[in-house]
Design a protein around this motif. Structure first.
Motif, PDB file in Angstrom:
ATOM      1  N   VAL A 119      33.802  48.394  41.393  1.00  0.00           N
ATOM      2  CA  VAL A 119      33.084  47.344  41.177  1.00  0.00           C
ATOM      3  C   VAL A 119      33.798  46.062  41.223  1.00  0.00           C
ATOM      4  O   VAL A 119      33.141  44.743  41.158  1.00  0.00           O
ATOM      5  CB  VAL A 119      32.066  47.321  39.973  1.00  0.00           C
ATOM      6  CG1 VAL A 119      31.141  48.481  39.944  1.00  0.00           C
ATOM      7  CG2 VAL A 119      33.048  47.450  38.705  1.00  0.00           C
ATOM      8  N   GLY A 120      35.116  45.956  41.175  1.00  0.00           N
ATOM      9  CA  GLY A 120      35.958  45.068  41.347  1.00  0.00           C
ATOM     10  C   GLY A 120      36.139  44.260  39.965  1.00  0.00           C
ATOM     11  O   GLY A 120      36.522  43.256  39.673  1.00  0.00           O
ATOM     12  N   ALA A 121      35.912  45.184  38.719  1.00  0.00           N
ATOM     13  CA  ALA A 121      35.993  44.454  37.515  1.00  0.00           C
ATOM     14  C   ALA A 121      37.541  44.460  37.336  1.00  0.00           C
ATOM     15  O   ALA A 121      38.455  45.302  37.551  1.00  0.00           O
ATOM     16  CB  ALA A 121      35.623  45.454  36.463  1.00  0.00           C
ATOM     17  N   GLU A 122      37.988  43.261  36.531  1.00  0.00           N
ATOM     18  CA  GLU A 122      39.355  42.958  35.986  1.00  0.00           C
ATOM     19  C   GLU A 122      39.509  43.089  34.661  1.00  0.00           C
ATOM     20  O   GLU A 122      40.663  43.038  34.114  1.00  0.00           O
ATOM     21  CB  GLU A 122      39.508  41.465  36.546  1.00  0.00           C
ATOM     22  CG  GLU A 122      39.440  41.301  37.909  1.00  0.00           C
ATOM     23  CD  GLU A 122      39.444  39.834  38.186  1.00  0.00           C
ATOM     24  OE1 GLU A 122      40.628  39.110  37.693  1.00  0.00           O
ATOM     25  OE2 GLU A 122      38.734  39.315  39.078  1.00  0.00           O
ATOM     26  N   ARG A 123      38.497  43.204  33.947  1.00  0.00           N
ATOM     27  CA  ARG A 123      38.617  43.556  32.386  1.00  0.00           C
ATOM     28  C   ARG A 123      37.652  44.515  31.803  1.00  0.00           C
ATOM     29  O   ARG A 123      36.498  44.734  32.307  1.00  0.00           O
ATOM     30  CB  ARG A 123      38.491  42.094  31.649  1.00  0.00           C
ATOM     31  CG  ARG A 123      38.688  42.221  30.323  1.00  0.00           C
ATOM     32  CD  ARG A 123      40.170  41.804  29.770  1.00  0.00           C
ATOM     33  NE  ARG A 123      40.435  41.973  28.607  1.00  0.00           N
ATOM     34  CZ  ARG A 123      41.473  41.866  28.253  1.00  0.00           C
ATOM     35  NH1 ARG A 123      42.538  41.974  28.781  1.00  0.00           N
ATOM     36  NH2 ARG A 123      41.780  41.870  26.604  1.00  0.00           N
TER      37      ARG A 123
END
Length: 426
Positions: A119-123
């Motif tokens: 999903v492109g989550a960074e955190r």
């Protein structure tokens, strides 16, 4: 013994859960390596095709959740996305997530990193109930080891994808197991429910697109990435593929847990998974899904344990908790415990739940007493719970109706009493 098909529990009891090397020796993090070499939208597609549904209770498509989160538009040019693991396991009778976190913590970490990449989550955050001391210790240790081996942090395995995960502790609120209330707590506010829409995929943590998945759900993802969607669909049923961890307690000889294919009959789960009824007692009912669940009687012992088969019988799978009752136990007493639990856990934000849970407890008190009882008190109980379900802000106020209506449907005679007084219910 029941034949188990373990996916989320495949390493439990077979590895040292504190050792990342043991996990890697059994193929751990191979799925992450494969996923990082695959376009993220393909990972989302594969999970969607697998038919994996949320194991936290709602049974919503995990792939669609990821799709909505990955495609959510952002107002700002730089859009932060978050991933949150709901490990606030507070449903009575449920302890499946604790088993995973304490017995195979790296499986959860790997599944979470793959989901974040998709999903492109960074955190990321793992929200664990504060009473799960061993789970907290194991997960924190696993995160440290994962960072040292390059599975977390900047530029994971040279892929250009970066992610870090932090543990956050719950403070004992049952309500924070609901995803929107959990987000309020994560943001540092009191655990009050939010109004939806918007949903977390659109506006979640700090107003950003957020994917929220349960521990058990995330623990299925590595196996799907390695073996493919078609392999996963061969397990379970057509509409509820895969396996499920059932936690079985109550009047059985061997309380515990079992991970089996979706669709197993309830009778087999009790007889072979838990050694049958305790001391040869006769089965009376099972409470499926914990306090926010439904009673099923002896006539439904052969019902298939999956989302849709149970729904056809007006029952729920929920978290997978199975609390077994024998004929020498009282439905009224169990229902009273459930309603007192909801009264205690209500946050009080909305009137229907704050007042309604108290009224339900009062009605049960009258039904348990010798004086003032009337058969129409049972109807009043149903009416009040339906009113709450239609007007309450969050799932807590919407849940009592499930246990109440199922108890009335199958055990109305037990709830009523032949001693009828002339007092009116108000």
């Amino acid at each position: 013994m029941i034949e188990q098909h373990r996916i989320a529990l495949r390493n439990v009891g077979r590895i040292d859960p504190a050792s990342i090397q043991d996990y890697m020796d059994r193929g751990g993090y191979d799925a992450l390596k494969k996923a990082l070499q695959t376009p993220s939208d393909q990972v989302v597609h594969d999970i969607t095709q697998s038919g994996l549904r949320g194991r936290g209770g709602a049974g919503f498509s995990t792939g669609l959740k990821k799709k909505y989160t990955s495609q959510a538009s952002c107002v700002l040019l730089e859009c932060m996305r978050y991933i949150v693991c709901n490990a606030d396991e507070g449903e009575p009778g449920t302890f499946k997530d604790r088993i995973i976190m304490e017995g195979d913590p790296h499986l959860l970490v790997e599944g979470m990193v793959i989901a974040a990449y998709a999903v492109g989550a960074e955190r990321g955050y793992i929200y664990i109930r504060g009473e799960y001391h061993q789970s907290i210790t194991m997960i924190r240790s696993a995160l440290v080891q994962a960072r040292r081996h390059g599975f977390l942090g900047n530029n994971i395995l040279g892929s250009g994808f970066s992610l870090d995960i932090e543990v956050k502790l719950g403070a004992g609120s049952y309500l924070c197991g609901e995803e929107l209330t959990l987000l309020e707590s994560l943001e540092g506010r009191r655990g009050y429910p939010r109004v939806k829409p918007p949903f977390p995929a659109e506006s979640g943590l700090f107003g950003k697109p957020t994917l929220i998945n349960n521990v058990e759900t995330l623990s299925h993802i590595p196996a799907i990435v390695i073996n493919g969607a078609r392999w996963y669909r061969q397990l379970g049923t057509e509409t509820s593929p895969g396996t499920k961890i059932f936690t079985i307690s109550g009047e059985v000889n061997h309380p515990g847990y079992a991970e089996v294919e979706m669709g197993i009959p309830l009778r087999e789960l009790i007889d072979r998974g838990a050694g049958g009824m305790k001391d040869g007692k006769r089965f009376k009912a099972a409470l499926l899904g914990g306090a926010a669940g439904t009673f099923v009687p002896e006539s439904l012992l052969d019902v298939c344990m999956d989302f849709d088969a149970l729904k056809e019988k007006d029952a729920v799978l929920g978290s997978g908790a199975v609390i077994v009752m024998s004929t020498d136990q009282s439905i009224l007493t169990m229902l009273d415990s459930i309603l007192r639990f909801f009264e205690h856990e209500s946050c009080g934000k909305c009137v229907p739940c704050r007042v309604g849970t108290r009224q339900l407890v009062d009605l049960l008190k009258r039904l348990k007493g010798a004086e003032g009882k009337r058969p129409d008190h049972v109807d009043a109980l149903v009416y009040q719970s339906e009113l709450m379900a239609n007007t309450s802000l969050c799932p807590l106020g919407q849940s009592p109706v499930l246990a109440i209506k199922s108890a009335v449907r199958y055990f109305r005679d037990e709830l009523e009493t032949p001693q009828i007084s002339q007092s009116r219910w108000r």
